[in-house]
Every structure is written in structure tokens, then in C-alpha cells.
Write a protein that holds these residues in place. Sequence first.
Motif, PDB file in Angstrom:
ATOM      1  N   TYR A  94      -2.694  -0.989  -0.097  1.00 34.86           N
ATOM      2  CA  TYR A  94      -4.159  -1.650  -0.120  1.00 34.86           C
ATOM      3  C   TYR A  94      -4.443  -2.308  -1.638  1.00 34.86           C
ATOM      4  O   TYR A  94      -4.849  -3.295  -1.694  1.00 34.86           O
ATOM      5  CB  TYR A  94      -5.292  -0.637  -0.071  1.00 34.86           C
ATOM      6  CG  TYR A  94      -5.965  -0.488   1.496  1.00 34.86           C
ATOM      7  CD1 TYR A  94      -7.055  -0.903   1.795  1.00 34.86           C
ATOM      8  CD2 TYR A  94      -4.982  -0.021   2.457  1.00 34.86           C
ATOM      9  CE1 TYR A  94      -7.414  -0.830   3.237  1.00 34.86           C
ATOM     10  CE2 TYR A  94      -5.384   0.042   3.863  1.00 34.86           C
ATOM     11  CZ  TYR A  94      -6.644  -0.368   4.060  1.00 34.86           C
ATOM     12  OH  TYR A  94      -7.250  -0.336   5.232  1.00 34.86           O
ATOM     13  N   GLY A  95      -3.883  -1.421  -2.579  1.00 31.56           N
ATOM     14  CA  GLY A  95      -4.114  -2.254  -3.768  1.00 31.56           C
ATOM     15  C   GLY A  95      -3.419  -3.347  -4.190  1.00 31.56           C
ATOM     16  O   GLY A  95      -3.830  -4.090  -4.844  1.00 31.56           O
ATOM     17  N   ALA A  96      -2.168  -3.310  -3.663  1.00 30.32           N
ATOM     18  CA  ALA A  96      -1.158  -4.516  -3.810  1.00 30.32           C
ATOM     19  C   ALA A  96      -1.931  -5.613  -3.137  1.00 30.32           C
ATOM     20  O   ALA A  96      -1.806  -6.910  -3.468  1.00 30.32           O
ATOM     21  CB  ALA A  96       0.224  -4.311  -3.349  1.00 30.32           C
ATOM     22  N   ALA A  97      -2.730  -5.452  -1.905  1.00 29.44           N
ATOM     23  CA  ALA A  97      -3.553  -6.511  -1.103  1.00 29.44           C
ATOM     24  C   ALA A  97      -4.751  -6.854  -1.913  1.00 29.44           C
ATOM     25  O   ALA A  97      -5.350  -7.903  -1.502  1.00 29.44           O
ATOM     26  CB  ALA A  97      -3.409  -5.937   0.043  1.00 29.44           C
ATOM     27  N   GLY A  98      -5.082  -5.955  -2.827  1.00 34.49           N
ATOM     28  CA  GLY A  98      -6.354  -6.453  -3.515  1.00 34.49           C
ATOM     29  C   GLY A  98      -7.463  -5.792  -2.974  1.00 34.49           C
ATOM     30  O   GLY A  98      -8.748  -6.362  -3.159  1.00 34.49           O
ATOM     31  N   PHE A  99      -7.260  -4.770  -2.160  1.00 34.78           N
ATOM     32  CA  PHE A  99      -8.454  -4.185  -1.395  1.00 34.78           C
ATOM     33  C   PHE A  99      -8.623  -2.591  -1.926  1.00 34.78           C
ATOM     34  O   PHE A  99      -7.763  -2.068  -2.378  1.00 34.78           O
ATOM     35  CB  PHE A  99      -8.551  -4.513   0.220  1.00 34.78           C
ATOM     36  CG  PHE A  99      -8.343  -5.817   0.778  1.00 34.78           C
ATOM     37  CD1 PHE A  99      -9.830  -5.987   0.907  1.00 34.78           C
ATOM     38  CD2 PHE A  99      -7.459  -6.590   0.731  1.00 34.78           C
ATOM     39  CE1 PHE A  99      -9.920  -7.604   1.430  1.00 34.78           C
ATOM     40  CE2 PHE A  99      -7.660  -7.904   1.019  1.00 34.78           C
ATOM     41  CZ  PHE A  99      -8.822  -8.340   1.643  1.00 34.78           C
ATOM     42  N   THR A 100      -9.509  -2.190  -1.467  1.00 29.51           N
ATOM     43  CA  THR A 100      -9.839  -0.773  -1.642  1.00 29.51           C
ATOM     44  C   THR A 100      -9.866  -0.049  -0.410  1.00 29.51           C
ATOM     45  O   THR A 100     -10.250  -0.220   0.861  1.00 29.51           O
ATOM     46  CB  THR A 100     -11.305  -0.504  -2.218  1.00 29.51           C
ATOM     47  OG1 THR A 100     -11.476  -0.972  -3.153  1.00 29.51           O
ATOM     48  CG2 THR A 100     -11.577   1.090  -2.480  1.00 29.51           C
ATOM     49  N   TRP A 101      -8.836   0.897  -0.336  1.00 27.59           N
ATOM     50  CA  TRP A 101      -8.871   1.881   0.793  1.00 27.59           C
ATOM     51  C   TRP A 101     -10.035   2.699   1.319  1.00 27.59           C
ATOM     52  O   TRP A 101     -10.228   3.511   0.493  1.00 27.59           O
ATOM     53  CB  TRP A 101      -7.717   2.902   0.597  1.00 27.59           C
ATOM     54  CG  TRP A 101      -7.029   3.645   1.810  1.00 27.59           C
ATOM     55  CD1 TRP A 101      -7.154   3.070   3.132  1.00 27.59           C
ATOM     56  CD2 TRP A 101      -6.903   5.114   1.842  1.00 27.59           C
ATOM     57  NE1 TRP A 101      -6.583   4.155   3.933  1.00 27.59           N
ATOM     58  CE2 TRP A 101      -6.430   5.426   3.106  1.00 27.59           C
ATOM     59  CE3 TRP A 101      -6.492   6.207   0.971  1.00 27.59           C
ATOM     60  CZ2 TRP A 101      -5.863   6.510   3.348  1.00 27.59           C
ATOM     61  CZ3 TRP A 101      -6.011   7.294   1.367  1.00 27.59           C
ATOM     62  CH2 TRP A 101      -5.830   7.622   2.758  1.00 27.59           C
ATOM     63  N   GLY A 102     -10.240   2.633   2.299  1.00 32.40           N
ATOM     64  CA  GLY A 102     -11.542   3.570   2.922  1.00 32.40           C
ATOM     65  C   GLY A 102     -12.666   2.399   3.218  1.00 32.40           C
ATOM     66  O   GLY A 102     -13.664   2.711   4.028  1.00 32.40           O
ATOM     67  N   ALA A 103     -12.640   1.187   2.779  1.00 30.86           N
ATOM     68  CA  ALA A 103     -13.839   0.260   2.953  1.00 30.86           C
ATOM     69  C   ALA A 103     -13.384  -0.478   4.297  1.00 30.86           C
ATOM     70  O   ALA A 103     -12.390  -0.934   4.260  1.00 30.86           O
ATOM     71  CB  ALA A 103     -13.859  -0.856   1.902  1.00 30.86           C
ATOM     72  N   THR A 104     -14.410  -0.266   5.276  1.00 35.32           N
ATOM     73  CA  THR A 104     -14.245  -0.785   6.520  1.00 35.32           C
ATOM     74  C   THR A 104     -14.283  -2.473   6.503  1.00 35.32           C
ATOM     75  O   THR A 104     -15.418  -2.918   6.173  1.00 35.32           O
ATOM     76  CB  THR A 104     -15.124  -0.178   7.499  1.00 35.32           C
ATOM     77  OG1 THR A 104     -14.936   1.219   7.467  1.00 35.32           O
ATOM     78  CG2 THR A 104     -15.026  -0.678   8.805  1.00 35.32           C
ATOM     79  N   LEU A 105     -13.517  -2.995   7.129  1.00 34.17           N
ATOM     80  CA  LEU A 105     -13.390  -4.523   7.419  1.00 34.17           C
ATOM     81  C   LEU A 105     -13.511  -5.028   8.808  1.00 34.17           C
ATOM     82  O   LEU A 105     -13.739  -6.011   8.969  1.00 34.17           O
ATOM     83  CB  LEU A 105     -12.091  -5.305   6.548  1.00 34.17           C
ATOM     84  CG  LEU A 105     -11.849  -5.154   5.305  1.00 34.17           C
ATOM     85  CD1 LEU A 105     -10.656  -5.443   4.858  1.00 34.17           C
ATOM     86  CD2 LEU A 105     -13.037  -5.808   4.586  1.00 34.17           C
ATOM     87  N   GLY A 106     -13.408  -3.804   9.677  1.00 33.30           N
ATOM     88  CA  GLY A 106     -13.350  -4.213  11.253  1.00 33.30           C
ATOM     89  C   GLY A 106     -12.590  -5.221  11.529  1.00 33.30           C
ATOM     90  O   GLY A 106     -11.202  -5.532  11.188  1.00 33.30           O
ATOM     91  N   ALA A 107     -13.078  -6.112  12.333  1.00 42.01           N
ATOM     92  CA  ALA A 107     -12.206  -7.257  13.070  1.00 42.01           C
ATOM     93  C   ALA A 107     -12.158  -8.336  12.087  1.00 42.01           C
ATOM     94  O   ALA A 107     -11.100  -9.124  12.330  1.00 42.01           O
ATOM     95  CB  ALA A 107     -13.055  -7.742  14.116  1.00 42.01           C
ATOM     96  N   THR A 108     -12.559  -8.352  10.978  1.00 47.40           N
ATOM     97  CA  THR A 108     -12.237  -9.457  10.067  1.00 47.40           C
ATOM     98  C   THR A 108     -11.150  -9.201   8.937  1.00 47.40           C
ATOM     99  O   THR A 108     -11.039  -9.813   7.807  1.00 47.40           O
ATOM    100  CB  THR A 108     -13.453  -9.871   9.212  1.00 47.40           C
ATOM    101  OG1 THR A 108     -14.037  -8.517   8.510  1.00 47.40           O
ATOM    102  CG2 THR A 108     -14.629 -10.462  10.107  1.00 47.40           C
ATOM    103  N   ALA A 109     -10.361  -7.841   9.062  1.00 50.27           N
ATOM    104  CA  ALA A 109      -9.424  -7.543   8.237  1.00 50.27           C
ATOM    105  C   ALA A 109      -8.332  -8.482   8.132  1.00 50.27           C
ATOM    106  O   ALA A 109      -7.725  -8.971   9.236  1.00 50.27           O
ATOM    107  CB  ALA A 109      -9.022  -6.109   8.597  1.00 50.27           C
ATOM    108  N   PRO A 110      -7.926  -8.787   6.773  1.00 48.21           N
ATOM    109  CA  PRO A 110      -6.601  -9.748   6.750  1.00 48.21           C
ATOM    110  C   PRO A 110      -5.379  -9.059   7.538  1.00 48.21           C
ATOM    111  O   PRO A 110      -5.516  -7.742   7.474  1.00 48.21           O
ATOM    112  CB  PRO A 110      -6.457 -10.080   5.333  1.00 48.21           C
ATOM    113  CG  PRO A 110      -7.401  -8.917   4.637  1.00 48.21           C
ATOM    114  CD  PRO A 110      -8.204  -8.496   5.602  1.00 48.21           C
ATOM    115  N   ALA A 111      -4.415  -9.760   7.784  1.00 41.87           N
ATOM    116  CA  ALA A 111      -3.151  -9.343   7.971  1.00 41.87           C
ATOM    117  C   ALA A 111      -2.557  -8.359   7.429  1.00 41.87           C
ATOM    118  O   ALA A 111      -1.685  -7.159   7.714  1.00 41.87           O
ATOM    119  CB  ALA A 111      -2.083 -10.550   8.525  1.00 41.87           C
TER     120      ALA A 111
END
Length: 82
Positions: free
Chosen positions: A40-57
Motif C-alpha cells: 500500500y505504501g509503495a502505491a501511495g495509499f494507507t492500508w485500512g482506508a476503504t476505496l470500494g469499487a473505485t480502488a486502483p488496480a
Amino acid sequence: MQISSSTITLLMAFTPPIAASLIGYGVCQAGCSTVVMACYGAAGFTWGATLGATAPATIIACNSAFGTCQAACAAVLLVPLP
């Protein structure tokens, strides 16, 4: 005093096998969590934050890898080790 091989064999026969599995399961869980946090960190996101259907690949790939890792941990828990 030297311990004979028959004494070691006897001790191994009466060692509860579940203890090693629980330790292995805990180590496995920690490893999975560490890897998914790094993903998640390498992708620039925080683990645990829900993105749902809009989550990137990349996040979907992280989640998929985490699920595979968790399945492997379940196998570690269910297979008794001496």
C-alpha cells in the motif's frame, strides 16, 4: 550428563504439536501485514482506508496478495507441527 537419543525421541513424542502451529501462525500473520503495508505504501495509499469499487488496480493487487497470504497462514495454523 549426556541425553540419549531415545530420551529425545520420547520427549518429542509427548510435545504438543499445536504450540509450533500457533507460533508459526502468528509469525505468518505479522509477515502478511508487513507486506501488505509495504504494498500500500509503495502505491501511495494507507492500508485500512476503504476505496470500494473505485480502488486502483495496484490496491486490488495488494488485496489479492494479502488474501493469498492469509490463506497460507490458515494452512500453517491447521497443519500440526512437532
